[in-house]
Design an enzyme around this catalytic site. Structure first.
Site, PDB file in Angstrom:
ATOM      1  N   GLY A 161       0.812  -1.214   0.000  1.00 38.38           N
ATOM      2  CA  GLY A 161       0.000   0.000   0.000  1.00 38.38           C
ATOM      3  C   GLY A 161       0.844   1.262   0.000  1.00 38.38           C
TER       4      GLY A 161
ATOM      5  N   GLY B  16       5.725   4.307  -8.700  1.00 41.08           N
ATOM      6  CA  GLY B  16       6.500   3.071  -8.896  1.00 41.08           C
ATOM      7  C   GLY B  16       5.576   1.861  -8.892  1.00 41.08           C
ATOM      8  CG  HIS B  17       3.479   0.818  -5.305  1.00 38.54           C
ATOM      9  ND1 HIS B  17       3.584   1.917  -4.485  1.00 38.54           N
ATOM     10  CD2 HIS B  17       4.094  -0.198  -4.659  1.00 38.54           C
ATOM     11  CE1 HIS B  17       4.235   1.574  -3.379  1.00 38.54           C
ATOM     12  NE2 HIS B  17       4.563   0.302  -3.452  1.00 38.54           N
TER      13      HIS B  17
ATOM     14  N   GLY C 178       9.333  -4.781  -8.635  1.00 34.48           N
ATOM     15  CA  GLY C 178      10.128  -3.641  -9.096  1.00 34.48           C
ATOM     16  C   GLY C 178      11.614  -3.913  -8.960  1.00 34.48           C
TER      17      GLY C 178
ATOM     18  CB  VAL D  21       9.048   4.881 -11.145  1.00 30.25           C
ATOM     19  CG1 VAL D  21       8.494   6.273 -11.409  1.00 30.25           C
ATOM     20  CG2 VAL D  21       8.402   3.859 -12.073  1.00 30.25           C
TER      21      VAL D  21
ATOM     22  CG  LEU E 128       8.850   7.496  -7.436  1.00 30.34           C
ATOM     23  CD1 LEU E 128       7.396   7.451  -7.911  1.00 30.34           C
ATOM     24  CD2 LEU E 128       9.189   8.891  -6.977  1.00 30.34           C
TER      25      LEU E 128
ATOM     26  CB  SER F  12       6.179   3.942   1.074  1.00 30.11           C
ATOM     27  OG  SER F  12       5.701   3.160   0.013  1.00 30.11           O
TER      28      SER F  12
HETATM   29  P1  PAJ Z   1       6.292  -2.390  -1.474  1.00 33.27           P
HETATM   30  O1  PAJ Z   1       7.466  -1.727  -0.853  1.00 33.27           O
HETATM   31  O2  PAJ Z   1       4.936  -1.806  -1.306  1.00 33.27           O
HETATM   32  O3  PAJ Z   1       6.595  -2.511  -3.017  1.00 33.27           O
HETATM   33  C1  PAJ Z   1       5.709  -3.202  -3.872  1.00 33.27           C
HETATM   34  C2  PAJ Z   1       6.386  -3.376  -5.220  1.00 33.27           C
HETATM   35  O4  PAJ Z   1       6.632  -2.090  -5.799  1.00 33.27           O
HETATM   36  C3  PAJ Z   1       7.761  -4.066  -5.090  1.00 33.27           C
HETATM   37  O5  PAJ Z   1       7.901  -5.052  -6.100  1.00 33.27           O
HETATM   38  C4  PAJ Z   1       8.731  -2.924  -5.268  1.00 33.27           C
HETATM   39  O6  PAJ Z   1       9.984  -3.314  -5.807  1.00 33.27           O
HETATM   40  C5  PAJ Z   1       7.970  -2.043  -6.250  1.00 33.27           C
HETATM   41  N1  PAJ Z   1       8.478  -0.667  -6.201  1.00 33.27           N
HETATM   42  C6  PAJ Z   1       8.660   0.114  -5.105  1.00 33.27           C
HETATM   43  N2  PAJ Z   1       9.209   1.301  -5.450  1.00 33.27           N
HETATM   44  C7  PAJ Z   1       9.378   1.270  -6.799  1.00 33.27           C
HETATM   45  C8  PAJ Z   1       9.912   2.181  -7.760  1.00 33.27           C
HETATM   46  N3  PAJ Z   1      10.377   3.384  -7.409  1.00 33.27           N
HETATM   47  N4  PAJ Z   1       9.933   1.804  -9.055  1.00 33.27           N
HETATM   48  C9  PAJ Z   1       9.464   0.581  -9.430  1.00 33.27           C
HETATM   49  N5  PAJ Z   1       8.950  -0.322  -8.580  1.00 33.27           N
HETATM   50  C10 PAJ Z   1       8.914   0.013  -7.281  1.00 33.27           C
HETATM   51  O7  PAJ Z   1       8.160  -4.718  -1.790  1.00 33.27           O
HETATM   52  C11 PAJ Z   1       7.176  -4.847  -1.042  1.00 33.27           C
HETATM   53  O8  PAJ Z   1       6.181  -3.908  -0.943  1.00 33.27           O
HETATM   54  C12 PAJ Z   1       6.967  -6.079  -0.178  1.00 33.27           C
HETATM   55  O9  PAJ Z   1       8.219  -6.605   0.200  1.00 33.27           O
HETATM   56  C13 PAJ Z   1       6.111  -7.179  -0.859  1.00 33.27           C
HETATM   57  C14 PAJ Z   1       6.763  -7.703  -2.148  1.00 33.27           C
HETATM   58  C15 PAJ Z   1       4.701  -6.642  -1.158  1.00 33.27           C
HETATM   59  C16 PAJ Z   1       5.963  -8.379   0.120  1.00 33.27           C
HETATM   60  O10 PAJ Z   1       5.395  -7.980   1.316  1.00 33.27           O
END
Ligand code: PAJ
Length: 271
Positions: free
Chosen positions: A22, A27-28, A138, A167, A175, A177
């Site tokens: 969430g 990026g997400h 990502g 991203v 990016l 959180s």
């Molecule tokens: P979260 O940090 O929410 O990230 C979810 C997905 O978004 C991950 O695969 C992460 O690599 C990707 N992501 C985050 N920032 C990004 C960006 N700037 N550019 C591209 N993709 C990006 O990663 C997790 O959650 C958790 O570990 C999860 C896989 C959900 C397991 O709990």
């Protein structure tokens, strides 16, 4: 939600899964776009997974905004949101963890003991629940990608792991959180991660292949930033996460905020 995904499967529709915690950002949404392009139906999971946070990490303070996330996902054309509670994911008595030996041990594995067991376990449970054809991750979390790919192969999950590029903000900051935790001064200093990766990629393109020299280029750029505390700056193999290789990986603290980034030095740094 899981009933719908079972129905889609019976109807022969392909399903893409985007696992997230969430607090969604662009990026997400990049992962979601890829999933929508390549599948008949797309499910996004939102679950802040307690077992991948260490003691003293930010589980309690992790940003949560389910209303805004739901609006963004509706706009993006997602077909379902899977948002299990902690009690549903880990009922009392749950005691099984998936440990991916090897790739989950260096770097992030060392800095965050148990983190990748938590990630591998929850991702396996999400795959079992949703039964996706493809799952989207990502490149930003490169070691997580390697751990998930190994886990899916070793446990025979019939899921294709798809990886989307990182991203970035205009100044190159990936990016995350967790960028929201940075003070304005730390935010400015955080551009040093991407700038270090860019310098190392330029040196590599000009023929610099010595791992020690590339590591030095990364470290010198980061250490030029008084607010940056470097945890690691290495150049590793993208499957094993040990040297030698061409993937530059960084973990840097700014105050209480820990940021990671990476770049394959054989590629031009974007932007
Ligand atoms: P979260 O940090 O929410 O990230 C979810 C997905 O978004 C991950 O695969 C992460 O690599 C990707 N992501 C985050 N920032 C990004 C960006 N700037 N550019 C591209 N993709 C990006 O990663 C997790 O959650 C958790 O570990 C999860 C896989 C959900 C397991 O709990």
């Amino acid at each position: 939600m899981l009933e719908a995904s079972r129905r889609w499967r019976r109807e022969g529709l392909s399903i893409g899964l985007v696992p997230t915690m969430g607090a969604l950002h662009a990026g997400h949404l990049r992962l979601v776009e890829g999933a929508c392009r390549e599948n008949d139906r797309v499910v996004v999971s939102i679950f802040v997974n307690p077992i991948q946070f260490g003691p003293g990490e930010d589980f309690d303070h992790y940003p949560r905004d389910p209303q805004r996330d739901a609006e963004l996902l509706a706009k993006a054309g997602v077909d379902g949101i899977y948002e299990p509670t902690v009690a549903a994911m880990y009922p009392p008595g749950s005691s099984t963890l998936i440990h991916v030996a090897g790739v989950s041990q260096p770097l992030e594995g060392q800095a965050r003991p148990g983190h990748f067991d938590g990630v591998a376990t929850v991702v396996a449970k999400l795959f079992t629940a949703v039964e996706p054809d493809r799952a989207y991750f990502g490149q930003k979390d490169a070691q997580q990608v390697a751990v998930v790919k190994r886990m899916a192969r070793d446990l025979d999950f019939p899921v294709e792991i798809r990886v989307s590029p990182t991203v970035r903000e205009l100044d190159g900051l990936a990016l995350s959180s967790r960028n929201a935790y940075l003070t304005p001064d730390e935010r400015k200093a955080a551009a040093s991660l991407s700038s270090a990766l860019r310098l190392a990629a330029e040196a590599y393109a000009h023929g610099e292949g010595k791992p020690d020299r590339l590591r030095q280029i990364l470290k010198e750029r980061l250490e030029a930033e008084p607010l940056a505390q470097v945890e690691y700056a290495e150049v590793v193999n993208p499957e094993t996460f040990i040297a030698p290789g061409s993937l530059a990986v960084l973990a840097v603290r700014f105050g209480r905020t820990r940021l990671i980034d990476n770049h394959d030095l054989a590629k031009v740094f974007p932007g």
